[in-house]
Structures are given as structure tokens and as C-alpha cells.
Scaffold this motif. Structure first.
Motif, PDB file in Angstrom:
ATOM      1  N   SER A   1       0.855  -1.182   0.000  1.00  0.00           N
ATOM      2  CA  SER A   1       0.000   0.000   0.000  1.00  0.00           C
ATOM      3  C   SER A   1       0.895   1.238   0.000  1.00  0.00           C
ATOM      4  O   SER A   1       2.074   1.170   0.382  1.00  0.00           O
ATOM      5  N   VAL A   2       0.333   2.361  -0.402  1.00  0.00           N
ATOM      6  CA  VAL A   2       1.108   3.607  -0.464  1.00  0.00           C
ATOM      7  C   VAL A   2       1.611   3.992   0.925  1.00  0.00           C
ATOM      8  O   VAL A   2       2.770   4.379   1.088  1.00  0.00           O
ATOM      9  N   ASP A   3       0.760   3.861   1.934  1.00  0.00           N
ATOM     10  CA  ASP A   3       1.171   4.228   3.296  1.00  0.00           C
ATOM     11  C   ASP A   3       2.335   3.375   3.785  1.00  0.00           C
ATOM     12  O   ASP A   3       3.288   3.882   4.368  1.00  0.00           O
ATOM     13  N   ARG A   4       2.275   2.086   3.552  1.00  0.00           N
ATOM     14  CA  ARG A   4       3.358   1.177   3.970  1.00  0.00           C
ATOM     15  C   ARG A   4       4.638   1.486   3.197  1.00  0.00           C
ATOM     16  O   ARG A   4       5.728   1.506   3.766  1.00  0.00           O
TER      17      ARG A   4
ATOM     18  N   LYS B   1       5.525   4.352   1.880  1.00  0.00           N
ATOM     19  CA  LYS B   1       6.058   5.631   2.393  1.00  0.00           C
ATOM     20  C   LYS B   1       6.875   5.388   3.665  1.00  0.00           C
ATOM     21  O   LYS B   1       7.964   5.912   3.826  1.00  0.00           O
ATOM     22  N   GLN B   2       6.307   4.586   4.558  1.00  0.00           N
ATOM     23  CA  GLN B   2       6.967   4.301   5.830  1.00  0.00           C
ATOM     24  C   GLN B   2       8.319   3.615   5.601  1.00  0.00           C
ATOM     25  O   GLN B   2       9.329   4.001   6.188  1.00  0.00           O
TER      26      GLN B   2
END
Length: 173
Positions: A55-58, A60-61
Motif C-alpha cells: 500500500s502507499v502508506d506502507r 512511504k513508511q
């Protein structure tokens, strides 16, 4: 007289040669010094992690934990690839752009007969933009009479769906 002039010219030539050699040595030493400093103190490098399928959030992290910045995000959904590519050696702090899969297609639901508020909530929660058209008609007030694009049409998230709402009998105040 001639020998004094020759001596002066020879002296000038020797001074010019000595000056050239001196500047050459100083320049070489400075160049070597700058070259060595560059290699001793060059910026830290990291390897771009493989975030494909996340996912984009993962993603990014993970990129931020690796010391990289996240730049532009193209598309929606899971990450397909990055620029620069995964496993590339880049300078710490470099910006990485994410390219995601195309947004999923959503099917326009059958909301004919549903109350206006219910239809709006359902369509907005699905990710559609809602456009309301009102028309006086014999029947129950505030219900969906029609929907465009037609029921079953596949649209991208964020596209517009128009609903035709019954506002009561014509000519009635």
C-alpha cells in the motif's frame, strides 16, 4: 650591451618557467586535496527498498525509514514500481516517486426508488461525485427516479454520477 639584454631575457624566461611550475604544483596539490575530501566525506548512500505490491502508506513508511523522501504518487492502489528503481544505490535523502496500479473500476449501483439522502451517501462512500437533478413527477417525493450513467456501468473513482430526484407533483405548491 647585447649580452646584458640576453641575460635579462634569459632571466625573464627562467622566472616565467619557475612561476608556471609553482602554480602547477599548487594547483595539483589543491586538486588532489579536493578530490580526496570528496571521497572521504561523500554523502551516505542507500539502496532503494523494493516496495512493489505494498500500500502507499506502507511504502512511504519503508522509504522514509531507509532515509529517502517520497515524491509524487501516480495512480491509486498498490505500488507497482518506483523511480529510481528498487535496488538502485542513491544518495540518502533522495526523492522517490511511486507509481501505483490504475484505480479500480466501480460499478454504478441500482438506487432507483431509494431516498435522495441514502443514494447520495452510498454513491459518495463508493468514491463517486454526485450531481443532483430535480424534476416534478407524480409519485413519492424525494426518491431517485433515474440514474446516469446507467446501472451496471463501470467508472473510475472520482467520476460523476447524476441522480434524478422526484420533487412532487407538477404545479403543486
Amino acid at each position: 650591451m647585447r649580452s646584458a639584454q640576453v641575460e635579462k631575457n634569459a632571466s625573464k624566461v627562467l622566472k616565467a618557467i619557475f612561476g608556471f611550475i609553482l602554480f602547477f604544483l599548487i594547483g595539483s596539490l589543491l586538486g588532489t586535496f579536493v578530490f580526496l575530501i570528496f571521497f572521504w566525506f561523500r554523502p551516505a548512500q542507500v539502496i532503494v527498498p523494493d516496495v512493489a505490491g505494498m500500500s502507499v502508506d506502507r511504502a512511504k513508511q519503508i522509504l522514509q525509514n531507509a532515509g529517502l523522501k517520497v515524491g509524487q504518487i501516480h495512480g491509486e492502489g498498490l505500488v507497482q514500481f518506483t523511480v529510481p528503481q528498487e535496488k538502485s544505490r542513491v544518495r540518502k535523502g533522495r526523492t522517490v516517486n511511486l507509481f501505483c496500479e490504475e484505480p479500480r473500476r466501480l460499478t454504478v449501483p441500482n438506487l432507483v426508488g431509494a431516498p435522495r439522502e441514502t443514494a447520495e451517501v452510498i454513491l459518495q462512500s463508493m468514491g463517486f461525485k454526485v450531481r443532483i437533478a430535480q424534476m416534478p413527477f407524480k409519485g413519492a417525493d424525494g426518491r431517485v427516479m433515474g440514474i446516469y450513467p446507467p446501472v451496471g456501468t463501470e467508472l473510475k473513482k472520482g467520476e460523476e454520477v447524476s441522480i434524478l430526484i422526484d420533487v412532487g407533483e407538477p404545479g403543486r405548491d
